[in-house]
Design an enzyme around this catalytic site. Structure first.
Site, PDB file in Angstrom:
ATOM      1  N   GLU A   1      -1.943   0.320  -8.177  1.00 57.90           N
ATOM      2  CA  GLU A   1      -2.541   1.278  -9.098  1.00 57.90           C
ATOM      3  C   GLU A   1      -4.042   1.028  -9.147  1.00 57.90           C
ATOM      4  O   GLU A   1      -4.547  -0.016  -8.710  1.00 57.90           O
ATOM      5  CB  GLU A   1      -1.933   1.161 -10.498  1.00 57.90           C
TER       6      GLU A   1
ATOM      7  N   ASP B   1       0.841  -1.198   0.000  1.00 59.54           N
ATOM      8  CA  ASP B   1       0.000   0.000   0.000  1.00 59.54           C
ATOM      9  C   ASP B   1       0.877   1.250   0.000  1.00 59.54           C
ATOM     10  O   ASP B   1       0.913   2.014   0.965  1.00 59.54           O
ATOM     11  CB  ASP B   1      -0.941  -0.013   1.202  1.00 59.54           C
TER      12      ASP B   1
END
Length: 575
Positions: free
Chosen positions: A552, A543
């Site tokens: 993404e 993360d």
């Protein structure tokens, strides 16, 4: 403010230690309810469901035997409390581990995720300002206007030579970057339009607080139209072919949209882009006929565009978008996403299916019969034939398919779905997702959502509840019942993705990311070169904004999330 942030991150640190993995929103009263405890303890043990309001135990249960995951070194035990149906707010308590975060048992429990994932598209809109009334604190000025886009040398024709200026505003930013790609818009639009076709009654009343609300068109279609009108500008009016993308020569840095003023280009036409375009516009034509009063001429324009694109593809059946080859021949060199695809059978199948369903013209059935016996595959941007199968079955009563062909397609979908259902017991997280290590690749969360769509389609064909229950396991996976412990939809749940590879979320100065965006998910390929703490297939998630390989966002990943979460909400009374 600083103190509040410190408290927030300390809270997140504590939550991150939780070994109880579950849908962080909760459960429908009559639906299956499963939490997974990550543990090495094999001793016989129980769990309790505790009221969050008064700390009273309301349910006692036994954990399952210890199970070793086939996708990591984790070991789990299952807490199944499906028999407990009382609405309220609770947490799971297991001796020796952190209590779970609070969850809810209620009707419409996944509504927040369903609406957020659809609203996520609004935040990706190009060429228009996002006002506070609709975007809240994520309001921003308009990004790239795209009213003066250049014909790249790779796309030059006699009628439109290199450097010709065209206008192609609107659409959605494709992912964490600021470019627009027809191929990826293809599966995205097809999935969203199919969600509407399958659950039109539900979507007709769903509101997401977007500017077009109240114009007599459902919000999901209003959002689709914003991208559709851009797609229509990407077709060369002189021959019907469709440009691959509208893009900068290179990716923008981590800045807000519109900060950079670099030239924008449309790139070479290709068979994949043109057939994807034909499929989308044919499906749109079919759907928007219902809204001819609100959208005069749009359905007709879409059908005309679809027919022209199909004819171009027949004349140009093997034009591959090969960016490396383009860069050896033309300048400027283009280094943004290629979405190159060298196999066009699947696009041909999908486009023929949509054109046949819309026009009833036998020429498209003739083309379809070339592909109709091919194996069922999970849709992705490079393999879209499954969308064609769903369309044929969805419209089978109105089409001139033989009963044997219809039954063959139905068996194909059910057999495909059965393989997923049968794999659940052997999965340590009791989800369809994770049937094999191959599930964990770039955009793995879209695999989970697309598997859910396949299962929803199997349910619609058979009305067998096992498929619906199985689809729910994958929604639970995305919302927290997974090896990472994250809810992968930004802004939803207790521990969700905070640092997606998404330029506005990085550059806007706001702690929370833009909401309603689905992170890619675990990807042991780690193509971004970032430093990952966990490397096994189902835990290989980071993360951090550097992690474009696992963190993404992308429009083609959000679309199946929109379909799955809203289908589950629409069908909740059947669970």
């Amino acid at each position: 403010m600083k103190h509040a942030l410190i408290v927030f991150f300390l809270m997140m640190s504590v939550i991150a230690k939780s070994q109880v993995r579950m849908n962080q929103l909760g459960f429908y009263p009559n639906a299956p309810k499963v939490a997974i405890v990550v543990t090495k303890d094999s001793a016989d043990a129980g769990f309790t469901i505790v009221s969050a309001s008064n700390n009273k135990v309301v349910y006692n249960g036994k954990l399952s035997a210890l199970q070793h995951s086939s996708n990591s070194s984790l070991q789990t035990r299952t807490a199944d409390f499906s028999k407990f149906k009382t609405p309220g707010k609770y947490f799971v308590a297991v001796k020796g581990v952190e209590n779970s975060y609070p969850f809810t048992i209620s009707k419409n429990v996944n509504y927040v995720a369903a609406v957020a994932s659809l609203k996520g598209y609004y935040y990706q809109r190009v060429s228009m300002p996002l006002y506070e009334k609709y975007a809240g604190k994520w309001a921003r000025p308009a990004g790239h206007p795209d009213t003066a886009v250049l014909i790249h040398a790779s796309a030059a024709t006699t009628e439109r030579p290199e450097g010709t200026v065209i206008s192609c505003p609107g659409g959605w930013y494709d992912a964490g970057d600021y470019n627009k790609y027809i191929v990826n818009s293809g599966i995205t639009m097809g999935t969203l339009l199919s969600a509407y076709e399958d659950f039109s009654g539900y979507f007709d009343t769903l509101k997401t607080n977007i500017p077009e609300e109240g114009n007599g068109v459902p919000d999901i279609l209003n959002e689709v139209i914003y991208n559709l009108r851009w797609m229509l500008t990407m077709q060369d009016p002189n021959d019907g072919g469709v440009y691959n993308k509208c893009t900068n020569a290179a990716f923008d840095g981590m800045v807000m949209p519109g900060v950079t003023k670099l030239p924008r280009y449309v790139l070479q036409k290709g068979t994949a882009a043109t057939l994807d375009f034909a499929a989308v516009t044919a499906q749109a034509a079919r759907i928007f006929k219902k809204f001819s009063a609100q959208l005069p001429g749009l359905a007709d324009s879409c059908e005309k565009a679809a027919l022209a694109a199909w004819q171009w593809a027949l004349k140009n059946p093997n034009v591959r978008y090969d960016q490396n080859a383009i860069n050896k021949q033309f300048s400027p060199k283009i280094t943004t996403g290629g979405y190159g695809d060298g196999r066009f059978v699947d696009e041909g199948c999908w486009a023929a299916a949509e054109l046949f369903a819309t026009t009833k013209d036998g020429q498209y059935l003739y083309e379809l019969r070339k592909y109709i016996n091919d194996p069922m595959t999970l849709p992705n941007w490079g393999n879209v034939s499954g969308l064609g199968i769903y369309t044929l079955l969805r419209n089978s009563k109105a089409l001139d398919l033989s009963s044997s062909e219809t039954e063959m397609l139905k068996r194909k979908v059910l057999s495909f779905a059965n393989a997923y259902v049968e794999a659940i017991p052997s999965n340590a997280f009791k989800t369809v997702m994770g049937k094999s290590k191959a599930d964990f690749n770039w955009g793995s969360n879209s695999n989970a959502a697309n598997q859910g769509i396949a299962l929803i389609n199997a349910y619609l064909l058979s009305k067998d509840k096992k498929y619906l229950d199985a689809a729910l396991t994958n929604l639970d996976y995305i919302l927290g019942r997974n090896a990472t412990g994250y809810c992968f939809l930004t802004g939803v749940g207790t521990k969700s993705t905070m640092n997606p590879h998404h330029r506005p979320s990085v550059a806007d100065g706001i702690v929370e990311p833009v909401p309603g965006l689905l992170a890619g998910g675990p990807n042991p390929g780690r193509q971004d070169g970032c430093k990952y703490e966990f490397l096994e297939p189902e835990t290989c998630y980071l993360d951090e904004s550097c992690s474009y390989a696992s963190n993404e966002i992308a429009i083609n990943w959000n679309a199946p999330m929109v379909y799955l979460s809203n289908a589950i909400e629409a069908l909740q009374d059947k669970l």
